[in-house]
Write an enzyme that holds these catalytic residues in place. Structure first.
Site, PDB file in Angstrom:
ATOM      1  N   ARG A   1      45.296  36.847  29.231  1.00 13.53           N
ATOM      2  CA  ARG A   1      46.458  36.422  28.432  1.00 13.53           C
ATOM      3  C   ARG A   1      46.237  35.104  27.708  1.00 13.53           C
ATOM      4  O   ARG A   1      46.947  34.776  26.781  1.00 13.53           O
ATOM      5  CB  ARG A   1      47.674  36.276  29.343  1.00 13.53           C
ATOM      6  CG  ARG A   1      48.188  37.587  29.845  1.00 13.53           C
ATOM      7  CD  ARG A   1      49.268  37.397  30.857  1.00 13.53           C
ATOM      8  NE  ARG A   1      48.774  36.707  32.037  1.00 13.53           N
ATOM      9  CZ  ARG A   1      49.477  36.530  33.140  1.00 13.53           C
ATOM     10  NH1 ARG A   1      50.712  36.958  33.200  1.00 13.53           N
ATOM     11  NH2 ARG A   1      48.969  35.915  34.192  1.00 13.53           N
TER      12      ARG A   1
ATOM     13  N   LEU B   1      48.682  42.997  29.229  1.00 17.18           N
ATOM     14  CA  LEU B   1      48.147  44.325  29.546  1.00 17.18           C
ATOM     15  C   LEU B   1      49.089  45.449  29.134  1.00 17.18           C
ATOM     16  O   LEU B   1      48.669  46.580  28.951  1.00 17.18           O
ATOM     17  CB  LEU B   1      47.845  44.423  31.038  1.00 17.18           C
ATOM     18  CG  LEU B   1      46.708  43.512  31.500  1.00 17.18           C
ATOM     19  CD1 LEU B   1      46.636  43.474  33.009  1.00 17.18           C
ATOM     20  CD2 LEU B   1      45.382  43.985  30.931  1.00 17.18           C
TER      21      LEU B   1
ATOM     22  N   LYS C   1      39.009  45.911  44.992  1.00 16.51           N
ATOM     23  CA  LYS C   1      39.868  46.156  46.143  1.00 16.51           C
ATOM     24  C   LYS C   1      41.103  45.257  46.022  1.00 16.51           C
ATOM     25  O   LYS C   1      41.026  44.242  45.324  1.00 16.51           O
ATOM     26  CB  LYS C   1      39.112  45.849  47.433  1.00 16.51           C
ATOM     27  CG  LYS C   1      38.838  44.354  47.632  1.00 16.51           C
ATOM     28  CD  LYS C   1      38.632  43.979  49.051  1.00 16.51           C
ATOM     29  CE  LYS C   1      39.055  42.560  49.257  1.00 16.51           C
ATOM     30  NZ  LYS C   1      38.736  41.939  50.470  1.00 16.51           N
TER      31      LYS C   1
ATOM     32  N   LYS D   1      25.751  44.222  49.687  1.00 13.58           N
ATOM     33  CA  LYS D   1      24.937  43.232  50.406  1.00 13.58           C
ATOM     34  C   LYS D   1      23.670  43.877  50.946  1.00 13.58           C
ATOM     35  O   LYS D   1      23.713  44.971  51.511  1.00 13.58           O
ATOM     36  CB  LYS D   1      25.737  42.647  51.587  1.00 13.58           C
ATOM     37  CG  LYS D   1      26.872  41.744  51.156  1.00 13.58           C
ATOM     38  CD  LYS D   1      27.573  41.192  52.375  1.00 13.58           C
ATOM     39  CE  LYS D   1      28.812  40.403  51.993  1.00 13.58           C
ATOM     40  NZ  LYS D   1      28.543  39.178  51.261  1.00 13.58           N
TER      41      LYS D   1
ATOM     42  N   ASP E   1      43.247  43.471  54.144  1.00 18.62           N
ATOM     43  CA  ASP E   1      42.303  42.757  53.278  1.00 18.62           C
ATOM     44  C   ASP E   1      40.854  43.016  53.693  1.00 18.62           C
ATOM     45  O   ASP E   1      39.975  43.073  52.840  1.00 18.62           O
ATOM     46  CB  ASP E   1      42.608  41.243  53.357  1.00 18.62           C
ATOM     47  CG  ASP E   1      41.863  40.447  52.291  1.00 18.62           C
ATOM     48  OD1 ASP E   1      41.704  40.977  51.175  1.00 18.62           O
ATOM     49  OD2 ASP E   1      41.443  39.310  52.578  1.00 18.62           O
TER      50      ASP E   1
ATOM     51  N   HIS F   1      35.996  46.620  54.313  1.00 18.82           N
ATOM     52  CA  HIS F   1      34.675  46.147  54.755  1.00 18.82           C
ATOM     53  C   HIS F   1      34.326  46.601  56.181  1.00 18.82           C
ATOM     54  O   HIS F   1      33.241  47.117  56.421  1.00 18.82           O
ATOM     55  CB  HIS F   1      34.595  44.623  54.711  1.00 18.82           C
ATOM     56  CG  HIS F   1      35.019  44.032  53.407  1.00 18.82           C
ATOM     57  ND1 HIS F   1      34.711  44.592  52.200  1.00 18.82           N
ATOM     58  CD2 HIS F   1      35.719  42.904  53.116  1.00 18.82           C
ATOM     59  CE1 HIS F   1      35.213  43.851  51.232  1.00 18.82           C
ATOM     60  NE2 HIS F   1      35.833  42.823  51.754  1.00 18.82           N
TER      61      HIS F   1
ATOM     62  N   LYS G   1      41.042  34.386  59.501  1.00 22.59           N
ATOM     63  CA  LYS G   1      40.833  33.144  58.758  1.00 22.59           C
ATOM     64  C   LYS G   1      40.953  31.975  59.716  1.00 22.59           C
ATOM     65  O   LYS G   1      41.596  32.091  60.750  1.00 22.59           O
ATOM     66  CB  LYS G   1      41.874  33.022  57.644  1.00 22.59           C
ATOM     67  CG  LYS G   1      41.679  34.063  56.545  1.00 22.59           C
ATOM     68  CD  LYS G   1      42.537  33.746  55.344  1.00 22.59           C
ATOM     69  CE  LYS G   1      42.293  34.741  54.214  1.00 22.59           C
ATOM     70  NZ  LYS G   1      40.975  34.623  53.585  1.00 22.59           N
TER      71      LYS G   1
END
Ligand SMILES: NC(=O)c1ccc[n+]([C@@H]2O[C@H](COP(=O)([O-])OP(=O)(O)OC[C@H]3O[C@@H](n4cnc5c(N)ncnc54)[C@H](OP(=O)(O)O)[C@@H]3O)[C@@H](O)[C@H]2O)c1
Length: 515
Positions: free
Chosen positions: A64, A107, A177, A211, A264, A269, A367
């Site tokens: 934008r 968009l 993702k 990876k 997440d 993963h 985390k």
């Protein structure tokens, strides 16, 4: 390889020549975002620097911001200088930036997409990009359907016949993702994508699969004879899969809250790692064969009967980490003070196949944990009996094979060894393979590999919709259970998660490894 100019002198299996992308345009939506700046633009430069992009390559950024082409080129230049893996070379950058364009717009603005279409077509004519376009959606997930619909409306999704060397140009769409936030939303999103792009043109990113260390799971298991005989319930006691971060939610509060650690990280993963570790040997190293085996494993995954004891979740509290005072999750900017989003999640899963029946797979992510590390540990059963006196083996743990995904990439084998001296004391030692010591070439970044695979059209490292749906099927009941269970447990910053996470294994007489 559709769209690329075939090289008559090159055999498909000749490894002396690198795999090089054919002429193409990469349209990057969300080019001003964090991912584009830190990972995607540097990866594109690194590919160019390694000679893996053709002269007929174009990059079009869309966002934008009111930027001209030069502003974008300047920002991209800064990002590349700061984050690229390979040394910065002005000549490589100059060559790349000649094919760089920027389109400003919303968009949902049809006119902006029409401008995008003209820019891409012009670039095609100027640079000889063969009419091949890849669209990378590095955007907040709620915008994925809007873009896909606009690509269809503007005609960009439809290849025009008559590409380079008489081939039909290709169209590919790369979706970041998370692919949905539960099974129903993943199916809804897929229905939109499926209407515009055939399944073979859809590349769902799970950057873990890019990876080296993750791909090495296949090499370790199936190119060797040493490990596979041990790789089953006959010898493995349990498997631990850990992805720990030491950072907090940082600037990603808007994205993270309401999503949480399990959606997440575990849904994509960690379940992908589980699939690679638990699957049977694919018939070949082809996308279909690998994905089929992964899907079988994901279909065989079972949840614990009692989700309150078979899962754990937590939220980091304020504390000290790395010598600094850090806020708790609920005090982070942009997080509601009554949020029940988990920043730590752990699950105990079963894999109901003959190979794995009865072997628990413990998955955890979080985390603000002790350190940043991702690893898969196969913990072996203790020897069925010990001829040594108990006092001699009191320091001996269970044998373990640890696949170190990041950092310190490599593999560790842990086993008992006699301590030098007059007594027969046996203690744990480690045998290490590290990438740094065994190979002179540094590993490419995951996004380098994945972007190259998209441009080449090589799909094994991208999950199919079936895998995405199976993973949501595993996680949905857990999320529903947590949504009914109030506040997650608190844990101190810099620790290894809440008490309930430790109890998950302690109940089974096991403990988490300290990675
Ligand atoms: N960041 C990471 O490390 C990471 C890791 C894994 C996956 N991902 C995924 O990658 C995607 C992008 O993440 P990110 O961290 O880069 O997000 P971000 O920093 O929030 O960037 C979002 C981008 O979307 C653009 N955008 C937002 N709304 C728009 C609109 N209405 N019209 C046009 N453009 C719009 C923004 O551009 P303007 O504001 O300039 O318009 C910006 O370029 C997400 O799907 C995320 O889940 C990110």
């Amino acid at each position: 390889m559709p769209g690329a100019v075939p090289n008559p002198l090159r055999g498909a299996l000749d490894r002396r020549l690198p795999r090089i992308a054919g002429p193409s345009v990469l349209v990057l939506f969300g080019v001003t975002g964090d991912l584009a700046r830190k990972k995607l633009l540097p990866a594109i430069y690194d590919l160019a620097n390694r000679g893996l992009l053709p002269p007929g390559f174009g990059l079009v950024g869309f966002a934008r911001r009111d930027w001209e082409d030069q502003d974008f080129a300047h920002e991209a230049h800064e990002a590349v200088r700061k984050y690229a893996r390979t040394p910065f070379r002005e000549d490589v950058w100059r060559q790349l930036s000649e094919g760089v364009r920027f389109v400003q717009g919303e968009l949902d603005d049809e006119e902006a997409f029409d401008r995008l279409a003209s820019t891409v077509h012009e670039l095609d004519a100027e640079r000889g990009t063969g009419g091949n376009y890849a669209f990378y959606l590095s955007l907040p997930p709620k915008l994925f359907p809007t873009v896909v619909t606009q690509l269809k409306r503007s005609g960009l999704a439809e290849p025009e016949p008559g590409g380079t060397a008489g081939t039909t140009p290709w169209r590919r769409v790369v979706i970041e993702k998370p692919f949905g936030h539960d099974l129903a939303s993943a199916q809804d999103l897929n229905a939109v994508v499926d209407e515009v792009f055939p399944p073979s043109s859809v590349f769902r990113i799970d950057h873990y699969l890019g990876k080296e260390t993750v791909q090495n799971i296949l090499a370790l298991r199936f190119a060797n004879t040493l490990f596979e005989p041990l790789w089953s319930r006959n010898y493995v006691d349990h498997v631990q899969i850990t992805m720990a971060e030491d950072i907090g939610v940082g600037g990603r509060a808007g994205y993270y809250d309401g999503i949480g650690a399990a959606r997440d990280v575990i849904q994509n993963h960690l379940l992908q790692l589980l699939a690679l570790v638990a699957m049977e040997e694919p018939l070949s190293y082809s996308a279909d064969a690998i994905r089929a085996e992964k899907e079988k494993v994901l279909s065989a995954v079972s949840l614990p009967e009692d989700l309150s004891t078979g899962t754990a979740r937590g939220q980091y509290a304020a504390g000290w980490q790395g010598g600094s005072k850090v806020p708790g999750y609920l005090e982070e900017e942009g997080i509601p003070s009554d949020s029940i989003t988990e920043t730590y999640a752990a699950l105990k899963l079963g894999v109901d196949t003959r190979r794995w029946s009865g072997v628990p797979f413990y998955l955890r992510t979080g985390k603000r944990l002790g350190r940043r590390v991702t690893e898969v540990a196969l913990v072996f059963q203790a020897a069925p009996q010990q001829m040594f006196p108990r006092s001699d083996v009191s320091e001996l743990g269970q044998n373990a094979l640890v696949l170190r995904i990041q950092p310190d990439e490599g593999v560790t084998l842990r086993f008992g060894s006699k301590v030098p001296g007059a007594s027969m004391e046996v203690r744990d030692v480690s045998m290490d393979f590290t990438y740094g010591q065994s190979f002179t070439e540094a590993s490419p970044e995951a996004y380098e590999r994945l972007l190259l695979d998209v441009l080449i059209g090589d799909p094994p490292l991208f999950p199919r919709q079936e895998e995405v749906e199976l993973s949501w099927q595993i996680l949905d009941p857990v999320e529903e259970h947590w949504a009914r269970s109030g506040q997650p447990d608190q844990y101190g910053a810099g620790t290894w998660g809440p008490e309930s996470g430790q109890a998950l294994l302690a109940r089974d007489g096991r403990h988490w490894r300290r990675p």
